[in-house]
Motif scaffolding. Structure first.
Motif, PDB file in Angstrom:
ATOM      1  N   ALA A  49       0.619  -1.129  -0.025  1.00 37.36           N
ATOM      2  CA  ALA A  49      -0.147   0.033  -0.028  1.00 37.36           C
ATOM      3  C   ALA A  49       0.840   1.223   0.119  1.00 37.36           C
ATOM      4  O   ALA A  49       2.133   1.136   0.335  1.00 37.36           O
TER       5      ALA A  49
ATOM      6  N   CYS B 169      -1.902   6.009   7.357  1.00 37.20           N
ATOM      7  CA  CYS B 169      -2.635   5.076   6.626  1.00 37.20           C
ATOM      8  C   CYS B 169      -3.916   5.792   6.302  1.00 37.20           C
ATOM      9  O   CYS B 169      -4.358   6.903   6.807  1.00 37.20           O
TER      10      CYS B 169
ATOM     11  N   GLN C 177      -6.795  -0.293   7.714  1.00 36.33           N
ATOM     12  CA  GLN C 177      -5.605  -0.399   7.241  1.00 36.33           C
ATOM     13  C   GLN C 177      -4.409  -0.163   8.177  1.00 36.33           C
ATOM     14  O   GLN C 177      -3.432  -1.139   8.198  1.00 36.33           O
TER      15      GLN C 177
END
Length: 130
Positions: free
Chosen positions: A20, A71, A76
């Motif tokens: 991510a 995040c 997450q």
């Protein structure tokens, strides 16, 4: 810490368990710019909840030196914190020692003996630090 640059490059090309884009701020080094970080060795580190949606990684030897991550969601953030805790050297080492002892109980044999590493201090229960 010493590392092999070619091995680190090869490792970076392998498929990731998690990926991510996270915002990151590293520790300041006497200027307004943080030094770029290529890799963090997750040894003797702490993953800590900071503000909502953020966490930090600090190291036991230098707790004031923190790497902050932001995040996109609270979920997450929780996922990354848990994944980083599981990826730490200490977690993996403790897991190896636990399963080594469980296999020894069932089979009566040390599973590390075949690799010639059963006597190494890092694989001994007595070497664990809190």
């Amino acid at each position: 810490m010493r590392y092999n640059e070619k091995e680190l490059q090869a490792l970076s090309r392998q498929p990731a368990e998690m990926a991510a884009e996270l915002g990151m701020r590293g520790p300041k080094k006497g200027s307004d710019e943080a030094e770029p970080v290529g890799a963090l060795l997750l040894e003797r580190c702490r993953v800590t909840r900071e503000e909502p949606g953020t966490f930090s990684i600090s190291f036991i030897e230098d707790p004031e030196r923190k790497y902050h991550f932001e995040c996109s969601s609270e979920e997450q953030c929780q996922e990354w914190m848990e994944a980083l805790r599981r990826a730490s050297y200490e977690f993996m080492r403790r897991s190896l020692i636990f399963y080594r002892n469980e296999i020894r109980k069932v089979t009566g044999k040390d599973p590390l003996e075949q690799f010639g590493i059963s006597e190494e201090a890092r694989f001994q229960l007595s070497g664990l630090q809190a």
